[in-house]
Enzyme design. Sequence first.
Site, PDB file in Angstrom:
ATOM      1  N   CYS A  44      -4.538   8.401   9.852  1.00  9.27           N
ATOM      2  CA  CYS A  44      -4.511   7.790  11.188  1.00  9.27           C
ATOM      3  C   CYS A  44      -4.147   8.810  12.259  1.00  9.27           C
ATOM      4  CB  CYS A  44      -3.462   6.684  11.229  1.00  9.27           C
ATOM      5  SG  CYS A  44      -4.117   5.095  10.790  1.00  9.27           S
TER       6      CYS A  44
ATOM      7  N   ASP B 159       5.369  20.138   7.057  1.00  4.36           N
ATOM      8  CA  ASP B 159       6.289  21.265   6.864  1.00  4.36           C
ATOM      9  C   ASP B 159       7.463  20.924   5.940  1.00  4.36           C
ATOM     10  OD1 ASP B 159       6.919  19.548   9.116  1.00  4.36           O
ATOM     11  OD2 ASP B 159       8.617  20.870   9.514  1.00  4.36           O
ATOM     12  N   LEU B 160       7.941  19.676   5.997  1.00  2.00           N
ATOM     13  CA  LEU B 160       9.107  19.321   5.172  1.00  2.00           C
ATOM     14  C   LEU B 160       8.730  19.248   3.691  1.00  2.00           C
ATOM     15  CD1 LEU B 160      10.664  16.556   7.440  1.00  2.00           C
ATOM     16  CD2 LEU B 160      11.427  18.926   7.191  1.00  2.00           C
TER      17      LEU B 160
ATOM     18  N   LYS C 163       0.841  -1.203   0.000  1.00  2.00           N
ATOM     19  CA  LYS C 163       0.000   0.000   0.000  1.00  2.00           C
ATOM     20  C   LYS C 163       0.877   1.254   0.000  1.00  2.00           C
ATOM     21  CE  LYS C 163      -1.582   1.710   4.080  1.00  2.00           C
ATOM     22  NZ  LYS C 163      -1.854   3.056   4.529  1.00  2.00           N
ATOM     23  N   ASN C 164       1.926   1.239   0.806  1.00  2.00           N
ATOM     24  CA  ASN C 164       2.731   2.448   0.961  1.00  2.00           C
ATOM     25  C   ASN C 164       3.635   2.736  -0.239  1.00  2.00           C
ATOM     26  OD1 ASN C 164       1.505   2.950   3.333  1.00  2.00           O
ATOM     27  ND2 ASN C 164       3.237   2.405   4.651  1.00  2.00           N
TER      28      ASN C 164
ATOM     29  N   ARG D  91      -3.840  10.671   4.529  1.00  2.00           N
ATOM     30  CA  ARG D  91      -2.670  11.523   4.664  1.00  2.00           C
ATOM     31  C   ARG D  91      -1.811  11.516   3.402  1.00  2.00           C
ATOM     32  NH1 ARG D  91       0.935  14.187   7.800  1.00  2.00           N
ATOM     33  NH2 ARG D  91       3.033  13.827   7.071  1.00  2.00           N
TER      34      ARG D  91
ATOM     35  N   ASP E  89       5.516   0.913  11.840  1.00  2.00           N
ATOM     36  CA  ASP E  89       4.268   0.259  11.425  1.00  2.00           C
ATOM     37  C   ASP E  89       4.168  -1.185  11.923  1.00  2.00           C
ATOM     38  OD1 ASP E  89       3.461   2.543  10.210  1.00  2.00           O
ATOM     39  OD2 ASP E  89       3.797   1.879   8.154  1.00  2.00           O
TER      40      ASP E  89
ATOM     41  N   ARG F 120       1.884  14.686  12.873  1.00  2.00           N
ATOM     42  CA  ARG F 120       2.105  14.459  11.447  1.00  2.00           C
ATOM     43  C   ARG F 120       2.043  15.746  10.609  1.00  2.00           C
ATOM     44  NH1 ARG F 120      -0.225   8.741   9.600  1.00  2.00           N
ATOM     45  NH2 ARG F 120       1.717   8.800   8.459  1.00  2.00           N
ATOM     46  N   PRO F 121       2.971  16.657  10.851  1.00  2.00           N
ATOM     47  CA  PRO F 121       3.001  17.889  10.051  1.00  2.00           C
ATOM     48  C   PRO F 121       3.453  17.621   8.610  1.00  2.00           C
ATOM     49  CG  PRO F 121       4.930  17.774  11.469  1.00  2.00           C
ATOM     50  CD  PRO F 121       4.078  16.583  11.807  1.00  2.00           C
TER      51      PRO F 121
ATOM     52  N   ARG G 285      -8.436  -0.291   5.702  1.00  2.00           N
ATOM     53  CA  ARG G 285      -7.643   0.723   5.007  1.00  2.00           C
ATOM     54  C   ARG G 285      -6.272   0.164   4.603  1.00  2.00           C
ATOM     55  NH1 ARG G 285      -6.555   5.739   8.218  1.00  2.00           N
ATOM     56  NH2 ARG G 285      -5.275   5.969   6.378  1.00  2.00           N
TER      57      ARG G 285
HETATM   58  C1  UD1 Z   1       4.906   6.836   5.895  1.00  2.00           C
HETATM   59  C2  UD1 Z   1       4.002   5.629   5.863  1.00  2.00           C
HETATM   60  C3  UD1 Z   1       3.536   5.269   7.280  1.00  2.00           C
HETATM   61  C4  UD1 Z   1       4.763   5.088   8.183  1.00  2.00           C
HETATM   62  C5  UD1 Z   1       5.677   6.300   8.103  1.00  2.00           C
HETATM   63  C6  UD1 Z   1       6.985   6.136   8.874  1.00  2.00           C
HETATM   64  C7  UD1 Z   1       2.929   5.915   3.717  1.00  2.00           C
HETATM   65  C8  UD1 Z   1       1.686   6.175   2.953  1.00  2.00           C
HETATM   66  N1  UD1 Z   1       2.839   5.950   5.043  1.00  2.00           N
HETATM   67  O1  UD1 Z   1       4.133   7.909   6.413  1.00  2.00           O
HETATM   68  O2  UD1 Z   1       2.795   4.061   7.202  1.00  2.00           O
HETATM   69  O3  UD1 Z   1       4.331   4.913   9.509  1.00  2.00           O
HETATM   70  O4  UD1 Z   1       6.027   6.565   6.736  1.00  2.00           O
HETATM   71  O5  UD1 Z   1       7.693   5.060   8.404  1.00  2.00           O
HETATM   72  O6  UD1 Z   1       3.970   5.641   3.146  1.00  2.00           O
HETATM   73  N2  UD1 Z   1       7.502  14.725   9.640  1.00  2.00           N
HETATM   74  C9  UD1 Z   1       7.680  16.057   9.884  1.00  2.00           C
HETATM   75  N3  UD1 Z   1       7.386  16.934   8.870  1.00  2.00           N
HETATM   76  C10 UD1 Z   1       6.953  16.507   7.655  1.00  2.00           C
HETATM   77  C11 UD1 Z   1       6.790  15.138   7.424  1.00  2.00           C
HETATM   78  C12 UD1 Z   1       7.071  14.258   8.436  1.00  2.00           C
HETATM   79  O7  UD1 Z   1       8.066  16.475  10.967  1.00  2.00           O
HETATM   80  O8  UD1 Z   1       6.714  17.354   6.785  1.00  2.00           O
HETATM   81  C13 UD1 Z   1       7.786  13.761  10.735  1.00  2.00           C
HETATM   82  C14 UD1 Z   1       6.535  13.004  11.175  1.00  2.00           C
HETATM   83  O9  UD1 Z   1       5.784  13.742  12.100  1.00  2.00           O
HETATM   84  C15 UD1 Z   1       7.134  11.756  11.770  1.00  2.00           C
HETATM   85  C16 UD1 Z   1       8.377  11.525  10.897  1.00  2.00           C
HETATM   86  O10 UD1 Z   1       8.638  12.744  10.231  1.00  2.00           O
HETATM   87  O11 UD1 Z   1       7.547  12.019  13.079  1.00  2.00           O
HETATM   88  C17 UD1 Z   1       8.228  10.429   9.877  1.00  2.00           C
HETATM   89  O12 UD1 Z   1       7.084  10.660   9.098  1.00  2.00           O
HETATM   90  P1  UD1 Z   1       7.038  10.291   7.561  1.00  2.00           P
HETATM   91  O13 UD1 Z   1       8.197   9.413   7.241  1.00  2.00           O
HETATM   92  O14 UD1 Z   1       6.851  11.517   6.769  1.00  2.00           O
HETATM   93  O15 UD1 Z   1       5.714   9.439   7.481  1.00  2.00           O
HETATM   94  P2  UD1 Z   1       4.675   9.405   6.287  1.00  2.00           P
HETATM   95  O16 UD1 Z   1       5.382   9.561   4.988  1.00  2.00           O
HETATM   96  O17 UD1 Z   1       3.536  10.282   6.592  1.00  2.00           O
END
Ligand code: UD1
Length: 418
Positions: free
Chosen positions: A116, A124-125, A22-23, A92, A305, A121-122, A397
Amino acid sequence: MDKFVIEGGFPLKGKLKVNGAKNAALPLMAGCLLTEGISRLENVPSLIDILTMSQVLEGLGVKVRRKNRTLEIDTTHLSYYEAPYKPVKLLRASTLILGPLLARLGHARVCLPGGCNIGRRPVDLHIKGLRQLGARIEVNNGYIEAHTKGNLQGSSIYLNVPSVGATENLMLAASLARGITLIRNASSSPEVVDVANFLKRAGVKIEGEGTNLIKIEGVRQLNSVHHRIIPDRIEAGTLIIAAIITKGEISLEEICSNHLTSLFVKLRQMGAEIEAADRRVKVKGGNLLKPIRVETLPYPGFSTDLQPQITALACLARGTSVIRETIFENRFTHVPGLRKMGAEIKVGTSQVRTKGVSCLKGTVVRAPDIRGGAALTLAGLAAEGRTEIEGIHHLDRGYEGLEEKLSKLGANITRVED
Ligand code: UD1
């Protein structure tokens, strides 16, 4: 709302194939927005999240058709830059259309995503990186509005954390940018590598995928692509833990063992027998599970996960286990359910301590989210008596027919309309 009814205590036995990830499918669906004409994604699981992402794409004028396990995505009529509110709010990963829309149409309007409830889960990056590629972005009233004058421009981007989603979004956007983009402290996860392989097939030059420094040389146009999605390491990991928690013995096929190394290390430390070949694994649960220390980390570290599922397993180990969560701040949503089933768990700031008990007891619990729901299902398979898991729409999901797969392996689990 459906629920699972489980009679615990049946050791899992048998052989099963694992679905596509899925991811990986979700970012690749967003990636298809970059390609001209009809692209095909093979090995796409049939999941609510995939359906939601299809609705996001359809809202942009794209045609999405499923033929068995293949999604055909036709971008000929991609014309809208504003993503439909409802599906975006549910998922998301819908933020991943931001980069492709900007690169392709020069404009994107996407509401802040849902998904979820496992932490802040910001995004910003994603936003900061796209700004570095030349986009002007404002966040107002819950919407991200992004423009670019002319093409995006390659740039050197450093991610404060190796975010999977931000790496994917920026790789996608950089594929149609002028010049070279470097993403430092990028995610090295297998799903990011899959996105890179897809983009390479579409004609983009990429180096360094699978490491923390990825180089992307943008092109003027991306060709349509036929791409097969990698196996789902989280579905595989969940089934493997299910076998061990029930003291069973199963084989999984069509997996990538390399993607599961950190899980295998921890499960072997707990006493499980694991025979891993390239595309196949055989696991056998022992009678006495040893306690474990686990810390979730970016790939190749232990996946967040799979943290809820290994926590469920640790509840039945002989001694005290410590599970530390470093990726998301609110990812112990499965703990109240496990406690209700008799687990002894203390929750600290970002870790839990579980003192293993000799058995869990069936009761009524509620799935809090996808992986938390999976953890409770595994606990139910091992528990004495009958467990009811409510709120399994969360599981739908991320797991395709989980109850069917577990039943095939000999579990006594049924889906009941509540
Ligand atoms: C993806 C996976 C999710 C998994 C996660 C971490 C998908 C669809 N989902 O989620 O199942 O749990 O990777 O392996 O692929 N962060 C920031 N700013 C940002 C983006 C992220 O601070 O702009 C932080 C998040 O809050 C978190 C960390 O980075 O603490 C990792 O998140 P991220 O790797 O981005 O997760 P997702 O891509 O949302």
